[in-house]
Every structure is written in C-alpha cells, then in structure tokens.
Design a protein around this motif. Structure first.
Motif, PDB file in Angstrom:
ATOM      1  N   PRO A 100      41.128   6.803 -87.523  1.00  0.00           N
ATOM      2  CA  PRO A 100      40.857   7.408 -88.830  1.00  0.00           C
ATOM      3  C   PRO A 100      41.540   8.751 -89.064  1.00  0.00           C
ATOM      4  O   PRO A 100      41.730   9.151 -90.204  1.00  0.00           O
ATOM      5  CB  PRO A 100      39.330   7.596 -88.815  1.00  0.00           C
ATOM      6  N   PHE A 101      41.937   9.435 -87.984  1.00  0.00           N
ATOM      7  CA  PHE A 101      42.457  10.797 -88.121  1.00  0.00           C
ATOM      8  C   PHE A 101      43.973  10.886 -87.943  1.00  0.00           C
ATOM      9  O   PHE A 101      44.518  11.976 -87.816  1.00  0.00           O
ATOM     10  CB  PHE A 101      41.756  11.717 -87.110  1.00  0.00           C
ATOM     11  N   GLY A 102      44.669   9.753 -87.925  1.00  0.00           N
ATOM     12  CA  GLY A 102      46.117   9.786 -87.762  1.00  0.00           C
ATOM     13  C   GLY A 102      46.502  10.469 -86.463  1.00  0.00           C
ATOM     14  O   GLY A 102      45.975  10.161 -85.398  1.00  0.00           O
ATOM     15  N   ARG A 103      47.424  11.440 -86.574  1.00  0.00           N
ATOM     16  CA  ARG A 103      47.827  12.226 -85.397  1.00  0.00           C
ATOM     17  C   ARG A 103      46.963  13.474 -85.222  1.00  0.00           C
ATOM     18  O   ARG A 103      47.248  14.308 -84.358  1.00  0.00           O
ATOM     19  CB  ARG A 103      49.280  12.674 -85.532  1.00  0.00           C
ATOM     20  N   GLY A 104      45.930  13.620 -86.053  1.00  0.00           N
ATOM     21  CA  GLY A 104      45.205  14.881 -86.140  1.00  0.00           C
ATOM     22  C   GLY A 104      44.401  15.286 -84.923  1.00  0.00           C
ATOM     23  O   GLY A 104      44.221  16.474 -84.658  1.00  0.00           O
ATOM     24  N   ARG A 105      43.881  14.307 -84.164  1.00  0.00           N
ATOM     25  CA  ARG A 105      43.053  14.671 -83.013  1.00  0.00           C
ATOM     26  C   ARG A 105      43.923  15.152 -81.851  1.00  0.00           C
ATOM     27  O   ARG A 105      45.091  14.827 -81.761  1.00  0.00           O
ATOM     28  CB  ARG A 105      42.185  13.486 -82.576  1.00  0.00           C
ATOM     29  N   GLU A 106      43.319  15.922 -80.974  1.00  0.00           N
ATOM     30  CA  GLU A 106      44.028  16.502 -79.833  1.00  0.00           C
ATOM     31  C   GLU A 106      44.719  15.416 -79.002  1.00  0.00           C
ATOM     32  O   GLU A 106      44.099  14.436 -78.597  1.00  0.00           O
ATOM     33  CB  GLU A 106      43.032  17.239 -78.936  1.00  0.00           C
ATOM     34  N   GLY A 107      46.023  15.581 -78.777  1.00  0.00           N
ATOM     35  CA  GLY A 107      46.778  14.669 -77.932  1.00  0.00           C
ATOM     36  C   GLY A 107      47.332  13.437 -78.628  1.00  0.00           C
ATOM     37  O   GLY A 107      48.183  12.738 -78.063  1.00  0.00           O
ATOM     38  N   MET A 108      46.894  13.144 -79.852  1.00  0.00           N
ATOM     39  CA  MET A 108      47.343  11.926 -80.525  1.00  0.00           C
ATOM     40  C   MET A 108      48.812  11.978 -80.940  1.00  0.00           C
ATOM     41  O   MET A 108      49.486  10.946 -80.996  1.00  0.00           O
ATOM     42  CB  MET A 108      46.471  11.639 -81.755  1.00  0.00           C
ATOM     43  N   ALA A 109      49.310  13.172 -81.232  1.00  0.00           N
ATOM     44  CA  ALA A 109      50.696  13.291 -81.691  1.00  0.00           C
ATOM     45  C   ALA A 109      51.678  12.766 -80.644  1.00  0.00           C
ATOM     46  O   ALA A 109      52.748  12.239 -80.981  1.00  0.00           O
ATOM     47  CB  ALA A 109      51.012  14.742 -82.037  1.00  0.00           C
ATOM     48  N   ASP A 110      51.327  12.893 -79.369  1.00  0.00           N
ATOM     49  CA  ASP A 110      52.207  12.421 -78.296  1.00  0.00           C
ATOM     50  C   ASP A 110      52.119  10.906 -78.094  1.00  0.00           C
ATOM     51  O   ASP A 110      53.024  10.311 -77.514  1.00  0.00           O
ATOM     52  CB  ASP A 110      51.849  13.101 -76.972  1.00  0.00           C
ATOM     53  N   LEU A 111      51.035  10.306 -78.576  1.00  0.00           N
ATOM     54  CA  LEU A 111      50.803   8.882 -78.326  1.00  0.00           C
ATOM     55  C   LEU A 111      51.162   7.993 -79.506  1.00  0.00           C
ATOM     56  O   LEU A 111      51.421   6.804 -79.334  1.00  0.00           O
ATOM     57  CB  LEU A 111      49.331   8.650 -77.959  1.00  0.00           C
ATOM     58  N   ILE A 112      51.167   8.560 -80.713  1.00  0.00           N
ATOM     59  CA  ILE A 112      51.355   7.756 -81.932  1.00  0.00           C
ATOM     60  C   ILE A 112      52.742   7.999 -82.515  1.00  0.00           C
ATOM     61  O   ILE A 112      53.156   9.135 -82.736  1.00  0.00           O
ATOM     62  CB  ILE A 112      50.257   8.088 -82.965  1.00  0.00           C
ATOM     63  N   ASP A 113      53.457   6.898 -82.780  1.00  0.00           N
ATOM     64  CA  ASP A 113      54.824   6.985 -83.308  1.00  0.00           C
ATOM     65  C   ASP A 113      54.877   6.917 -84.830  1.00  0.00           C
ATOM     66  O   ASP A 113      55.779   7.503 -85.437  1.00  0.00           O
ATOM     67  CB  ASP A 113      55.662   5.835 -82.738  1.00  0.00           C
ATOM     68  N   PHE A 114      53.945   6.194 -85.431  1.00  0.00           N
ATOM     69  CA  PHE A 114      54.027   5.912 -86.875  1.00  0.00           C
ATOM     70  C   PHE A 114      52.611   5.840 -87.430  1.00  0.00           C
ATOM     71  O   PHE A 114      51.779   5.107 -86.891  1.00  0.00           O
ATOM     72  CB  PHE A 114      54.765   4.579 -87.074  1.00  0.00           C
ATOM     73  N   VAL A 115      52.353   6.607 -88.478  1.00  0.00           N
ATOM     74  CA  VAL A 115      51.010   6.625 -89.079  1.00  0.00           C
ATOM     75  C   VAL A 115      51.055   6.061 -90.491  1.00  0.00           C
ATOM     76  O   VAL A 115      51.823   6.532 -91.341  1.00  0.00           O
ATOM     77  CB  VAL A 115      50.417   8.049 -89.125  1.00  0.00           C
ATOM     78  N   VAL A 116      50.235   5.036 -90.719  1.00  0.00           N
ATOM     79  CA  VAL A 116      50.034   4.471 -92.055  1.00  0.00           C
ATOM     80  C   VAL A 116      48.709   4.997 -92.587  1.00  0.00           C
ATOM     81  O   VAL A 116      47.677   4.884 -91.913  1.00  0.00           O
ATOM     82  CB  VAL A 116      49.971   2.928 -92.006  1.00  0.00           C
ATOM     83  N   CYS A 117      48.735   5.571 -93.778  1.00  0.00           N
ATOM     84  CA  CYS A 117      47.492   6.036 -94.406  1.00  0.00           C
ATOM     85  C   CYS A 117      47.145   5.122 -95.578  1.00  0.00           C
ATOM     86  O   CYS A 117      47.977   4.896 -96.467  1.00  0.00           O
ATOM     87  CB  CYS A 117      47.644   7.478 -94.904  1.00  0.00           C
ATOM     88  N   ILE A 118      45.937   4.595 -95.564  1.00  0.00           N
ATOM     89  CA  ILE A 118      45.461   3.767 -96.674  1.00  0.00           C
ATOM     90  C   ILE A 118      44.858   4.693 -97.724  1.00  0.00           C
ATOM     91  O   ILE A 118      43.855   5.370 -97.475  1.00  0.00           O
ATOM     92  CB  ILE A 118      44.408   2.747 -96.213  1.00  0.00           C
ATOM     93  N   ASP A 119      45.492   4.749 -98.884  1.00  0.00           N
ATOM     94  CA  ASP A 119      45.023   5.584 -99.989  1.00  0.00           C
ATOM     95  C   ASP A 119      44.167   4.717-100.911  1.00  0.00           C
ATOM     96  O   ASP A 119      44.657   3.709-101.442  1.00  0.00           O
ATOM     97  CB  ASP A 119      46.230   6.153-100.746  1.00  0.00           C
ATOM     98  N   ILE A 120      42.908   5.093-101.076  1.00  0.00           N
ATOM     99  CA  ILE A 120      41.985   4.261-101.857  1.00  0.00           C
ATOM    100  C   ILE A 120      40.941   5.153-102.518  1.00  0.00           C
ATOM    101  O   ILE A 120      40.497   6.144-101.915  1.00  0.00           O
ATOM    102  CB  ILE A 120      41.301   3.218-100.935  1.00  0.00           C
ATOM    103  N   PRO A 121      40.564   4.866-103.770  1.00  0.00           N
ATOM    104  CA  PRO A 121      39.475   5.641-104.378  1.00  0.00           C
ATOM    105  C   PRO A 121      38.214   5.538-103.523  1.00  0.00           C
ATOM    106  O   PRO A 121      37.858   4.441-103.070  1.00  0.00           O
ATOM    107  CB  PRO A 121      39.287   4.971-105.744  1.00  0.00           C
ATOM    108  N   LEU A 122      37.553   6.658-103.295  1.00  0.00           N
ATOM    109  CA  LEU A 122      36.413   6.650-102.388  1.00  0.00           C
ATOM    110  C   LEU A 122      35.266   5.767-102.881  1.00  0.00           C
ATOM    111  O   LEU A 122      34.529   5.209-102.075  1.00  0.00           O
ATOM    112  CB  LEU A 122      35.921   8.081-102.151  1.00  0.00           C
ATOM    113  N   GLU A 123      35.131   5.621-104.211  1.00  0.00           N
ATOM    114  CA  GLU A 123      34.042   4.772-104.702  1.00  0.00           C
ATOM    115  C   GLU A 123      34.308   3.298-104.381  1.00  0.00           C
ATOM    116  O   GLU A 123      33.378   2.523-104.150  1.00  0.00           O
ATOM    117  CB  GLU A 123      33.810   4.971-106.207  1.00  0.00           C
TER     118      GLU A 123
END
Length: 201
Positions: A100-123
């Motif tokens: 859920p946090f993409g590369r945002g959590r500690e250490g994830m930037a080194d492990l993740i090559d490509f982040v897809v974000c699903i953009d959706i109205p919260l309702e």
C-alpha cells in the motif's frame, strides 16, 4: 544489491483492487509470483496514535513489518520463503507485490523496481470494501453490522484522511498511475504495455 527478480509494487487504498490487480499481473506475466502485504497483517506495526501520525504527515517509514520486509528481500535475492500460513513460495522472474505504501516504507526503495498506483475516488473504494465485506462475511449479520459501524466511525474520524495522505505520497513518487475505475483487464494491459516500453519484458 544483486537482484534476481524484477519487483513490481501495486499500491492504493483499501478497496482499490490491489489484490485483484496483483493476481492478474501475476497470471499475465507468467514467470511471476504474487506477494501480499495483508498476508503479514498480524505482524504489521502502525504508529499508536493515528491522529498524531496523520497530523505529522503520515510518514510511511513509521509503518513497520520486519517479517514482510525480510521475506521480500529473500525472494528478490532468489531464495524461497515460507509465508505466515506456512505456504512455500519460490522466486520467479517477476515479483508482484501488494504494498500500500509503494517505496515509502523503510528499505522498500532498494527492493522495488516499479510502482503502480491505483488512483480511485475514495468513496468508490469504500463502497467496494463494504460490498466485499458483506459478500465474504462469515459472522452473524448483527456482528457484521457492528464491525461495519466501528470501521465507518473510524473512517470518518481518521482513516479517510490517512488514505488520502498516503495515496498522495505514493502518487507523487510512483512510476505509473492507473485509474481504478477502469476494468481490470484494461488496467493490466496498460501496465504490461508500459513495462514493454521500458524494456522490462
């Protein structure tokens, strides 16, 4: 870091369709496995005070899950792991991660090559989450209703704003944004085309 796999993270709020998209990408890419954040829910560590966390910007680095991080690292290094449910997973060319946090959590930037974000109205995401909860409910109706009442109360107080803050961070730092309102097959196709244009496949 020497990596033996290409790691794709699928991010978005609860109800956005992360799990469905993760599995669909896994099936379409063939030489792929899926790896789910929710499988490690029992070891997730969130800040104790959600309101204070939100007030300070909802920094994903304060969300910790060392078991998830360790197992993802092992997969990226080409080693098999055992999930919390004791299922064995062997590494493949692609690792599709529901994160859920993409590369945002500690250490994830080194492990993740490509982040897809699903953009959706919260309702829309909320409506999907409620429908999913109703369809998968195993508790008596009164208990299910009580659970929804508690969740919606928290949603209005803090959860909605947290989703908004976190998704804004992920969108700002992701590699590709898709609309969660489109059919899953269309979203999957667009991601695969994007990967091909980046010479990933």
């Amino acid at each position: 870091m020497n990596k033996s796999a290409y790691t794709i993270a699928v991010s978005g709020p609860s109800g956005s369709g992360k799990s469905t998209l993760t599995k669909q990408l896994r099936d379409k890419l063939v030489d792929a496995i899926s790896f789910h954040f929710d499988d490690y829910a029992s070891t997730n560590k969130y800040p104790d005070d959600f309101m204070e966390w939100l007030k300070k910007g909802a920094d994903p680095k304060l969300v910790q899950n060392p078991d998830f991080d360790r197992d993802l690292y092992e997969l990226v290094q080409g080693r098999p792991i055992k999930l919390p449910n004791h299922q064995m997973i062997r590494p493949e060319k692609y690792i599709i991660v529901e994160e859920p946090f993409g590369r945002g959590r500690e250490g994830m930037a080194d492990l993740i090559d490509f982040v897809v974000c699903i953009d959706i109205p919260l309702e829309v995401a909320l409506a999907r989450r409620i429908l999913r909860g109703i369809q998968n409910a195993e508790s008596p109706p009164t208990e299910t209703l009580k659970n929804f009442e508690e969740y919606l109360s928290q949603y209005l107080i803090v959860v909605r704003d947290l989703y908004q803050a976190i998704n804004s961070k992920v969108k700002a730092e992701c590699d590709f944004i898709v609309s969660g309102l489109e059919p899953i097959d269309v979203i999957t196709y667009k991601i695969i085309i994007e990967l091909e244009q980046r010479n990933v496949r």
